[in-house]
Design a protein around this motif. Structure first.
Motif, PDB file in Angstrom:
ATOM      1  N   ARG A 287       0.833  -1.213   0.000  1.00 38.87           N
ATOM      2  CA  ARG A 287       0.000   0.000   0.000  1.00 38.87           C
ATOM      3  C   ARG A 287       0.864   1.257   0.000  1.00 38.87           C
ATOM      4  O   ARG A 287       1.803   1.381   0.777  1.00 38.87           O
ATOM      5  CB  ARG A 287      -0.910   0.002   1.230  1.00 38.87           C
ATOM      6  N   LEU A 288       0.519   2.168  -0.890  1.00 35.97           N
ATOM      7  CA  LEU A 288       1.132   3.492  -0.923  1.00 35.97           C
ATOM      8  C   LEU A 288       0.047   4.507  -0.611  1.00 35.97           C
ATOM      9  O   LEU A 288      -0.884   4.691  -1.398  1.00 35.97           O
ATOM     10  CB  LEU A 288       1.751   3.781  -2.301  1.00 35.97           C
ATOM     11  N   GLN A 289       0.147   5.145   0.558  1.00 41.60           N
ATOM     12  CA  GLN A 289      -0.820   6.171   0.946  1.00 41.60           C
ATOM     13  C   GLN A 289      -0.359   7.514   0.386  1.00 41.60           C
ATOM     14  O   GLN A 289       0.730   7.978   0.687  1.00 41.60           O
ATOM     15  CB  GLN A 289      -0.929   6.246   2.474  1.00 41.60           C
ATOM     16  N   CYS A 290      -1.184   8.118  -0.433  1.00 42.40           N
ATOM     17  CA  CYS A 290      -0.803   9.387  -1.069  1.00 42.40           C
ATOM     18  C   CYS A 290      -1.144  10.577  -0.174  1.00 42.40           C
ATOM     19  O   CYS A 290      -2.067  10.523   0.634  1.00 42.40           O
ATOM     20  CB  CYS A 290      -1.513   9.541  -2.419  1.00 42.40           C
ATOM     21  N   TYR A 291      -0.374  11.635  -0.348  1.00 41.57           N
ATOM     22  CA  TYR A 291      -0.599  12.880   0.384  1.00 41.57           C
ATOM     23  C   TYR A 291       0.076  14.003  -0.392  1.00 41.57           C
ATOM     24  O   TYR A 291       0.917  13.758  -1.273  1.00 41.57           O
ATOM     25  CB  TYR A 291      -0.047  12.795   1.807  1.00 41.57           C
ATOM     26  N   GLU A 292      -0.303  15.228  -0.078  1.00 39.68           N
ATOM     27  CA  GLU A 292       0.284  16.374  -0.767  1.00 39.68           C
ATOM     28  C   GLU A 292       1.778  16.453  -0.451  1.00 39.68           C
ATOM     29  O   GLU A 292       2.174  16.391   0.705  1.00 39.68           O
ATOM     30  CB  GLU A 292      -0.413  17.665  -0.318  1.00 39.68           C
ATOM     31  N   GLY A 293       2.595  16.560  -1.472  1.00 46.24           N
ATOM     32  CA  GLY A 293       4.038  16.629  -1.280  1.00 46.24           C
ATOM     33  C   GLY A 293       4.734  15.286  -1.402  1.00 46.24           C
ATOM     34  O   GLY A 293       5.969  15.215  -1.302  1.00 46.24           O
ATOM     35  N   LEU A 294       3.972  14.203  -1.618  1.00 43.81           N
ATOM     36  CA  LEU A 294       4.591  12.883  -1.817  1.00 43.81           C
ATOM     37  C   LEU A 294       5.511  12.946  -3.021  1.00 43.81           C
ATOM     38  O   LEU A 294       5.133  13.419  -4.089  1.00 43.81           O
ATOM     39  CB  LEU A 294       3.499  11.834  -2.050  1.00 43.81           C
TER      40      LEU A 294
ATOM     41  N   GLU B  35       9.073  11.154  -5.323  1.00 40.23           N
ATOM     42  CA  GLU B  35       9.629   9.917  -5.864  1.00 40.23           C
ATOM     43  C   GLU B  35      10.379   9.111  -4.819  1.00 40.23           C
ATOM     44  O   GLU B  35      10.265   7.890  -4.745  1.00 40.23           O
ATOM     45  CB  GLU B  35      10.552  10.277  -7.036  1.00 40.23           C
ATOM     46  N   ALA B  36      11.163   9.797  -3.985  1.00 43.41           N
ATOM     47  CA  ALA B  36      11.981   9.111  -2.981  1.00 43.41           C
ATOM     48  C   ALA B  36      11.115   8.332  -2.000  1.00 43.41           C
ATOM     49  O   ALA B  36      11.430   7.187  -1.652  1.00 43.41           O
ATOM     50  CB  ALA B  36      12.854  10.115  -2.239  1.00 43.41           C
ATOM     51  N   LYS B  37      10.027   8.934  -1.548  1.00 44.61           N
ATOM     52  CA  LYS B  37       9.165   8.264  -0.574  1.00 44.61           C
ATOM     53  C   LYS B  37       8.360   7.138  -1.217  1.00 44.61           C
ATOM     54  O   LYS B  37       7.947   6.195  -0.535  1.00 44.61           O
ATOM     55  CB  LYS B  37       8.206   9.276   0.059  1.00 44.61           C
ATOM     56  N   ALA B  38       8.098   7.226  -2.510  1.00 48.54           N
ATOM     57  CA  ALA B  38       7.248   6.242  -3.180  1.00 48.54           C
ATOM     58  C   ALA B  38       8.043   5.115  -3.829  1.00 48.54           C
ATOM     59  O   ALA B  38       7.539   3.996  -3.957  1.00 48.54           O
ATOM     60  CB  ALA B  38       6.402   6.925  -4.245  1.00 48.54           C
TER      61      ALA B  38
ATOM     62  N   SER C 103      -2.416  13.475  -4.040  1.00 46.38           N
ATOM     63  CA  SER C 103      -1.045  13.732  -4.485  1.00 46.38           C
ATOM     64  C   SER C 103      -1.025  14.887  -5.482  1.00 46.38           C
ATOM     65  O   SER C 103      -2.059  15.371  -5.924  1.00 46.38           O
ATOM     66  CB  SER C 103      -0.452  12.472  -5.128  1.00 46.38           C
ATOM     67  N   ASP C 104       0.202  15.321  -5.855  1.00 48.83           N
ATOM     68  CA  ASP C 104       0.367  16.423  -6.796  1.00 48.83           C
ATOM     69  C   ASP C 104       0.309  15.906  -8.235  1.00 48.83           C
ATOM     70  O   ASP C 104       0.502  14.714  -8.498  1.00 48.83           O
ATOM     71  CB  ASP C 104       1.705  17.128  -6.561  1.00 48.83           C
ATOM     72  N   ASN C 105       0.117  16.832  -9.166  1.00 52.90           N
ATOM     73  CA  ASN C 105       0.110  16.465 -10.587  1.00 52.90           C
ATOM     74  C   ASN C 105       1.443  15.868 -11.018  1.00 52.90           C
ATOM     75  O   ASN C 105       1.491  14.968 -11.859  1.00 52.90           O
ATOM     76  CB  ASN C 105      -0.212  17.695 -11.441  1.00 52.90           C
ATOM     77  N   GLU C 106       2.539  16.385 -10.440  1.00 52.96           N
ATOM     78  CA  GLU C 106       3.876  15.893 -10.794  1.00 52.96           C
ATOM     79  C   GLU C 106       4.027  14.421 -10.411  1.00 52.96           C
ATOM     80  O   GLU C 106       4.581  13.619 -11.163  1.00 52.96           O
ATOM     81  CB  GLU C 106       4.968  16.725 -10.103  1.00 52.96           C
ATOM     82  N   PHE C 107       3.527  14.065  -9.214  1.00 54.45           N
ATOM     83  CA  PHE C 107       3.621  12.670  -8.792  1.00 54.45           C
ATOM     84  C   PHE C 107       2.738  11.791  -9.659  1.00 54.45           C
ATOM     85  O   PHE C 107       3.100  10.668  -9.996  1.00 54.45           O
ATOM     86  CB  PHE C 107       3.235  12.507  -7.319  1.00 54.45           C
ATOM     87  N   GLU C 108       1.577  12.294 -10.030  1.00 56.13           N
ATOM     88  CA  GLU C 108       0.674  11.541 -10.894  1.00 56.13           C
ATOM     89  C   GLU C 108       1.353  11.214 -12.226  1.00 56.13           C
ATOM     90  O   GLU C 108       1.225  10.100 -12.744  1.00 56.13           O
ATOM     91  CB  GLU C 108      -0.604  12.348 -11.126  1.00 56.13           C
ATOM     92  N   ALA C 109       2.082  12.180 -12.778  1.00 58.21           N
ATOM     93  CA  ALA C 109       2.793  11.963 -14.042  1.00 58.21           C
ATOM     94  C   ALA C 109       3.891  10.909 -13.866  1.00 58.21           C
ATOM     95  O   ALA C 109       4.096  10.048 -14.730  1.00 58.21           O
ATOM     96  CB  ALA C 109       3.385  13.275 -14.535  1.00 58.21           C
TER      97      ALA C 109
END
Length: 316
Positions: free
Chosen positions: A73-80, A82-85, A160-166
């Protein structure tokens, strides 16, 4: 004839998924079990949308249990980021290794002639610092490394942010990642992927195109009764009918937060603990906070409680 046989096989597989979920305590309709079947058959992620508390996260858990696979499980949040995911380096372990090298420096340099030769010998240890031994895999990398594919849950992608979504879209396209110091790591078996969204923001079109879409709405009265009966065994039939009917009407009201299925389950458990066989006004008023989380919502329906109880009981 052949197509008919294949159609029957698919229907049977979908039915087995539905039955397997129910054994594990998750009551799914045919639309949900069909989406899970297609996700596996097509190797596509499922984007599961719907209001909070309708079982989006539980669907991924139920799938992992049904398939006998590991749930990651990866719990998303604002500011997530690449390093954390994806991955991090074990800096503490690297630092400890550096100290060991420092303590053994004299032994390592023994037999070298000059700075150039000493530097060449030291460089032999560079790759050790960035080897798999020092790599800390995060959920996305873990999902690529599970031998049987596992089940990856990317929970609340809308936070999450648009950048992380990409970035996530790139990972889901190839199910591989390149780590500069190590190379490319690719999934031997693709995981079954669930992305959940509570629609706090619109998920990008590119990600939606990559996924199968599944919207889980509030269940109808018959399905909700079946869910409660499965999750809270032993509820008297008359009480089960009344409490679900009451919640169903409550969801028609203009309030800030409609009660979710998870809250109906909590209410049913509370009513069982209070050893009641039917709804009454005092009982509902004293436990309404389990269904409604805002005081304004409670106040807005307070005057309607007697009538709602009568209708739930089937009285005129």
């Amino acid at each position: 004839m052949t197509n008919h046989i294949k159609s029957d096989d698919a229907k049977r597989e979908i039915q087995l998924i539905q039955e397997g979920f129910e054994v594990g305590g998750y009551v799914a309709n045919t639309q949900i079990s069909t989406a899970v079947y297609l996700a596996k058959a097509l190797d596509k992620p499922i984007l599961v949308e719907g209001p909070p508390g309708v079982g989006k996260t539980e669907l991924a858990k139920a799938t992992a249990a049904h398939l006998g696979r590991e749930l990651i499980r990866l719990q998303c949040y604002e500011g997530l980021d690449e390093a954390k995911a994806l991955y991090e380096w074990k800096y503490g372990k690297q630092l400890l290794y550096t100290q060991v090298l420092k303590d053994k420096l004299a032994d390592l340099m023994e037999g070298t002639n000059g700075i150039t030769e000493a530097m060449v010998r030291l460089h032999e240890f560079d790759d050790t610092f960035f080897s798999p031994e020092f790599l800390e895999p995060r959920p996305l990398l873990k999902a690529l490394q599970v031998p049987d594919g596992g089940v990856l849950l990317v929970d609340e992608i809308d936070k999450s942010d648009n950048e992380f979504e990409a970035f996530l879209l790139e990972i889901l396209s190839d199910f591989q990642v390149s780590i500069p110091e190590i190379g490319t790591i690719k999934a031997d078996v693709k995981p079954v992927v669930f992305l959940t969204s509570n629609n706090t923001r619109e998920v990008g079109d590119a990600l939606k195109r990559r996924c199968l879409h599944l919207y889980i709405s509030f269940p109808d009265q018959k399905l909700e009764m079946k869910i409660i009966n499965k999750r809270v065994p032993g509820v008297p039939e008359s009480l089960l009918d009344q409490l679900v009917a009451f919640v169903q009407e409550l969801r028609t009201k203009t309030i800030k937060k409609l009660p979710a299925v998870s809250e109906t389950i909590d209410w049913a458990r509370a009513l069982m603990l209070l050893h009641t066989d039917e709804l009454d006004e005092d009982l509902v008023r004293n436990t309404l906070n389990l269904l409604l989380k805002f005081e304004d919502d409670i106040e807005s329906v307070e005057n309607e409680i007697p009538g709602m109880i009568r209708r739930a009981r089937g009285e005129s």
